[in-house]
Design a protein around this motif. Structure first.
Motif, PDB file in Angstrom:
ATOM      1  N   GLN A 176     -34.827  -4.275  48.181  1.00 19.98           N
ATOM      2  CA  GLN A 176     -33.984  -4.140  47.244  1.00 19.98           C
ATOM      3  C   GLN A 176     -34.165  -2.803  46.801  1.00 19.98           C
ATOM      4  O   GLN A 176     -33.056  -1.966  46.245  1.00 19.98           O
ATOM      5  CB  GLN A 176     -34.930  -4.776  45.875  1.00 19.98           C
ATOM      6  N   MET A 177     -35.162  -1.727  47.165  1.00 20.55           N
ATOM      7  CA  MET A 177     -35.166  -0.405  47.173  1.00 20.55           C
ATOM      8  C   MET A 177     -34.168   0.237  47.886  1.00 20.55           C
ATOM      9  O   MET A 177     -33.417   1.086  47.817  1.00 20.55           O
ATOM     10  CB  MET A 177     -36.513   0.080  47.672  1.00 20.55           C
ATOM     11  N   LEU A 178     -33.852  -0.423  49.162  1.00 20.67           N
ATOM     12  CA  LEU A 178     -32.885   0.272  50.162  1.00 20.67           C
ATOM     13  C   LEU A 178     -31.375   0.127  49.504  1.00 20.67           C
ATOM     14  O   LEU A 178     -30.556   0.966  49.488  1.00 20.67           O
ATOM     15  CB  LEU A 178     -33.123  -0.203  51.388  1.00 20.67           C
ATOM     16  N   VAL A 179     -31.261  -1.100  49.013  1.00 17.85           N
ATOM     17  CA  VAL A 179     -29.823  -1.009  48.489  1.00 17.85           C
ATOM     18  C   VAL A 179     -29.803  -0.426  47.180  1.00 17.85           C
ATOM     19  O   VAL A 179     -28.546   0.230  47.069  1.00 17.85           O
ATOM     20  CB  VAL A 179     -29.518  -2.902  48.192  1.00 17.85           C
ATOM     21  N   ALA A 180     -30.609  -0.350  46.317  1.00 10.39           N
ATOM     22  CA  ALA A 180     -30.492   0.510  45.378  1.00 10.39           C
ATOM     23  C   ALA A 180     -30.485   1.788  45.590  1.00 10.39           C
ATOM     24  O   ALA A 180     -29.584   2.506  44.988  1.00 10.39           O
ATOM     25  CB  ALA A 180     -31.645   0.220  44.397  1.00 10.39           C
ATOM     26  N   ALA A 181     -31.060   2.369  46.635  1.00 13.90           N
ATOM     27  CA  ALA A 181     -30.859   3.871  47.114  1.00 13.90           C
ATOM     28  C   ALA A 181     -29.610   4.172  47.571  1.00 13.90           C
ATOM     29  O   ALA A 181     -28.941   5.269  47.374  1.00 13.90           O
ATOM     30  CB  ALA A 181     -32.277   4.078  47.877  1.00 13.90           C
ATOM     31  N   ALA A 182     -29.051   3.115  48.347  1.00  9.92           N
ATOM     32  CA  ALA A 182     -27.707   3.292  48.837  1.00  9.92           C
ATOM     33  C   ALA A 182     -26.511   3.265  47.901  1.00  9.92           C
ATOM     34  O   ALA A 182     -25.698   4.258  47.880  1.00  9.92           O
ATOM     35  CB  ALA A 182     -27.264   2.030  49.652  1.00  9.92           C
ATOM     36  N   ALA A 183     -26.438   2.318  46.784  1.00  5.86           N
ATOM     37  CA  ALA A 183     -25.854   2.396  45.600  1.00  5.86           C
ATOM     38  C   ALA A 183     -25.969   3.640  44.676  1.00  5.86           C
ATOM     39  O   ALA A 183     -24.984   4.402  44.445  1.00  5.86           O
ATOM     40  CB  ALA A 183     -26.034   1.155  44.951  1.00  5.86           C
ATOM     41  N   GLY A 184     -27.013   3.793  44.350  1.00  7.55           N
ATOM     42  CA  GLY A 184     -27.248   5.152  43.593  1.00  7.55           C
ATOM     43  C   GLY A 184     -26.976   6.217  44.199  1.00  7.55           C
ATOM     44  O   GLY A 184     -26.434   7.205  43.543  1.00  7.55           O
TER      45      GLY A 184
END
Length: 454
Positions: A176-184
């Protein structure tokens, strides 16, 4: 016609009349120095005297000793004690002094004290306050480093704790952190927006991405009964390899002209502002984590949604009978949990690693958040304290390694021991001789005594 309740009614036997008189006397008995007289039995029943103020304090101390909070505190103390033993065992001076222990044992104890006290003093100076600095502004900098490390831990810990309260084990924080970091991060370096608006859009993109990624696990659990532990573990791998692919592909996340799997630097309009100027690393994300603590507290303790969350977490079958849509609660809880963990990912991208990030942007925070939630007993305030403590471990651990040569792995061992002791409350109670939950003192358990009337 005589009164059926009169003691002179000839239809009432002598034994029944004596029982009625005894009952009436017991109801109206007068206290005499903490005792009362039973005329039927001819005995004096010693009743407990009114509880003095000391009893109230003793009761309060017993409740503290048997509560969950004291177990968390003692678990930290035990872990620090074991850490001190490991620090002394790995110190070269202690090992040298131990070689002639029987000749001069005092040298060994002095070396142990110098090793342990020096390491923990360096830990304090690296995590709280550095007394070697002449000015307060520079001396307090270690505390700001602790809060900087704690910022994503608090946000991610809140996400795990909220899922715990609904009876779900969200261990997909890394994905969840990786996906959020990628999007943000993509919004932060690929778009040109005004200052302020750019930061908000990047923040929302990361939080929504984290929520949707966690929502997959909640939806699968609600629709198919798939266990969230297995699903979130698999989603961690999916997210890692997906983000790694995006970092290796030009035109997506990879920096132009670079062969390394890293992104371009975040644009200044999207970066979180520093709270105390460029001399400190503490950024606006810390305030967002504090706001998240207040929001989660309100959701769990003051909202009807929080009541349904807690009901499902305690007994989903009973909640279903009471009319609560348990499946909907699973999905909603995972969405909120993923959003909070996504906030941790955005903190990393927009607040800490603003020069570009790689697939290791999560820095193990997704798994450390589980420890933070356990230590904080899945309460918002507890997570805030536990996250700050683990932030101090990270900041102080580097200081111990630099000043005293203490292996940084010892800090990781201490964190692991905290989890071990928290997972075994009977062990902690046995070591510190604490009473079991619900236990009463011997005086409170003692039955009433009878004294034969003179």
């Amino acid at each position: 016609m005589s009164d059926p309740h009169s003691p002179h009614d000839p239809n009432i036997s002598r034994a029944d009349r004596a029982a009625e008189v005894t009952d009436a006397t017991r109801a109206d008995v007068a206290l005499e120095g903490g005792s009362k007289v039973d005329p039927a039995a001819g005995a004096r029943i010693v009743a407990p005297a009114p509880a003095p103020d000391e009893d109230r304090w003793r009761r309060a101390l017993r409740e503290i000793a048997t509560g969950n909070a004291i177990i968390s505190v003692l678990a930290v103390i035990l872990a620090l004690v074991v850490g001190a033993i490991m620090i002394a065992a790995t110190d070269e001076n202690v090992q040298a002094a131990a070689g002639y222990f029987f000749a001069r044992p005092g040298d060994t104890f002095v070396a142990i004290w110098q090793s342990v006290s020096g390491a923990y003093a360096s830990f304090f100076q690296g995590a709280i306050y550095n007394f070697r600095r002449p000015e307060f502004a520079t001396g307090i900098r270690p505390l700001t480093e602790t809060l900087t490390f704690a910022t994503p831990l608090i946000a991610a810990g809140l996400g795990v704790a909220l899922a715990f309260r609904v009876g779900m084990f969200n261990i997909g924080g890394r994905g969840q952190m990786l996906v959020a970091a990628a999007a943000g991060g993509y919004v932060a370096f690929a778009f040109d927006l005004p200052w302020g608006l750019h930061m908000i859009v990047a923040l929302v993109a990361g939080v929504v991405a984290g929520a949707l990624w966690a929502g997959i696990a909640g939806l699968l659990k609600a629709r198919t009964g798939a266990h969230e532990v297995i699903v979130t573990i698999m989603l961690n791998y999916v997210a890692f390899y997906l983000v790694y692919y995006l970092l290796r592909t030009p035109g997506l996340l990879q920096a132009p002209g670079s062969n390394n799997p890293t992104t371009p630097a975040m644009k200044d309009t999207a970066v979180f502002p520093d709270l105390f100027g460029p001399a400190y690393n503490l950024h606006f994300g810390f305030l967002l984590s504090l706001a998240a603590v207040a929001l989660v507290w309100w959701i769990l303790e003051r909202s009807s949604l929080g009541f349904r969350f807690r009901a499902v977490g305690l007994n989903p079958n009973a909640a279903r009978v009471a009319g609560i849509n348990v499946k909907s609660m699973y999905v909603t809880a995972m969405l909120i949990s993923g959003a909070l963990i996504g906030l941790a990912g955005v903190d990393q991208v927009l607040g800490t690693v603003t020069t570009g990030f790689s697939s290791g942007i999560d820095a193990g925070i997704g798994f450390d958040a589980i420890t933070v939630a356990l230590l904080g007993r899945s309460t918002p305030v507890g997570v805030l304290v536990a996250g700050t403590l683990f932030g101090a471990f990270k900041a102080g651990g580097f200081a111990m390694q630099a000043a005293n040569g203490v292996p940084i792995d010892i800090v990781l061992v201490v964190q692991s021991l905290i989890v071990l002791f928290i997972a075994a409350p009977p062990l902690v109670r046995a070591i510190f001789r604490l009473p079991a939950p619900g236990a009463r003192s011997a005086k409170a358990r003692a039955p009433k005594k009878k004294e034969t009337a003179a």
